[in-house]
Design an enzyme around this catalytic site. Structure first.
Site, PDB file in Angstrom:
ATOM      1  N   THR A   1      -6.905   1.273 -11.008  1.00  0.00           N
ATOM      2  CA  THR A   1      -7.458   1.545  -9.672  1.00  0.00           C
ATOM      3  C   THR A   1      -6.912   0.640  -8.652  1.00  0.00           C
ATOM      4  O   THR A   1      -7.073  -0.364  -8.516  1.00  0.00           O
ATOM      5  CB  THR A   1      -8.847   1.300  -9.663  1.00  0.00           C
ATOM      6  OG1 THR A   1      -9.405   2.371 -10.718  1.00  0.00           O
ATOM      7  CG2 THR A   1      -9.407   1.904  -8.593  1.00  0.00           C
TER       8      THR A   1
ATOM      9  N   LYS B   1     -10.425   8.183  -6.921  1.00  0.00           N
ATOM     10  CA  LYS B   1     -10.995   7.475  -7.614  1.00  0.00           C
ATOM     11  C   LYS B   1     -11.789   6.425  -6.505  1.00  0.00           C
ATOM     12  O   LYS B   1     -12.628   6.056  -6.952  1.00  0.00           O
ATOM     13  CB  LYS B   1     -10.085   6.528  -8.597  1.00  0.00           C
ATOM     14  CG  LYS B   1     -10.601   5.285  -9.257  1.00  0.00           C
ATOM     15  CD  LYS B   1     -11.739   5.541 -10.212  1.00  0.00           C
ATOM     16  CE  LYS B   1     -12.394   4.505 -10.612  1.00  0.00           C
ATOM     17  NZ  LYS B   1     -11.696   3.550 -11.710  1.00  0.00           N
TER      18      LYS B   1
ATOM     19  N   LYS C   1     -13.703  -4.905  -5.236  1.00  0.00           N
ATOM     20  CA  LYS C   1     -12.190  -4.603  -5.224  1.00  0.00           C
ATOM     21  C   LYS C   1     -12.071  -3.038  -4.761  1.00  0.00           C
ATOM     22  O   LYS C   1     -11.329  -2.737  -3.836  1.00  0.00           O
ATOM     23  CB  LYS C   1     -11.581  -4.966  -6.567  1.00  0.00           C
ATOM     24  CG  LYS C   1      -9.924  -4.874  -6.396  1.00  0.00           C
ATOM     25  CD  LYS C   1      -9.493  -3.478  -6.856  1.00  0.00           C
ATOM     26  CE  LYS C   1      -9.645  -3.328  -8.559  1.00  0.00           C
ATOM     27  NZ  LYS C   1      -9.190  -2.099  -9.031  1.00  0.00           N
TER      28      LYS C   1
END
Length: 208
Positions: free
Chosen positions: A9, A84, A159
């Site tokens: 990701t 995502k 993150k």
């Protein structure tokens, strides 16, 4: 004939940059980040969000189908990453909201299992309540019932929320709840919970 499937990701722009370099070398590169957690990985029921051409996706499907139950073609390279970060921004928001609601109920003497089931079957129902409850003992196999070990770490959620905010700035999109969730997870990480599952954010919200 090399095919590279990147299930990290990362920023969509990074995937696009790598794909351009791969294409120059005659290599097919697709982004295929996943959702479903460690449980989904073990069960082979992950969801893949794929950024690729139609022909690249067809090449990748035999491998993705071994690991996932849901494979979505989000668009061209980078689109999987965008999908995502949108998903994980929503997940972070939902987990904070779910934790707030359960903590409030428990502070008033409610049984967390009963409250969770009431909300799950009502208009507040969501994935965190049903599959990943943040209160210990509600779901036997959830990280909350295992000392918040394993699962999806707080720092990983932080993150991803950061990636979402970077993208929002770049596209001039308004994501106030995403920004608030990022701030909450940043504070939780600074408090020493970065290595714990992201559902441990409920610790910040519980009556001490």
């Amino acid at each position: 004939d090399t095919l590279v499937i990147d299930s990290s990701t990362i920023a969509a722009a990074t995937s696009q940059k790598v794909a351009k370099a791969a294409d120059a070398a005659g290599i097919d590169f697709i982004d295929a980040p996943v959702s479903g957690g460690t449980g989904g990985a073990m069960a082979g029921t992950l969801t893949f969000m794929v950024g690729a051409t139609a022909s690249q996706l067809e090449r990748a499907k035999p491998y993705l189908e071994k690991m996932g139950a849901n494979i979505f073609h989000a668009g061209s390279v980078g689109a999987g990453q965008t999908a995502k970060i949108c998903n994980n921004m929503l997940l972070g928001i939902l987990m904070v909201g779910t934790s707030e609601a359960i903590a409030l109920g428990v502070a008033n003497g409610l049984d967390p299992k009963v409250l969770s089931e009431i909300m799950r079957r009502s208009s507040g129902g969501n994935w965190a309540l049903e599959k990943y409850n943040p209160f210990p003992g509600v779901h036997e196999n959830a990280p909350a019932s295992k000392g918040y070990a394993g699962g999806f770490g707080t720092d990983l959620m932080l993150k991803d929320l950061g990636l979402a905010q970077d993208n929002a700035i770049a596209t001039k999109s308004s994501t106030p709840l995403g920004g608030m969730a990022r701030a909450i997870y940043a504070a939780h990480s600074i408090a020493g919970h970065g290595g714990e599952d992201f559902s441990s954010v409920i610790k910040m919200l519980q009556k001490q």
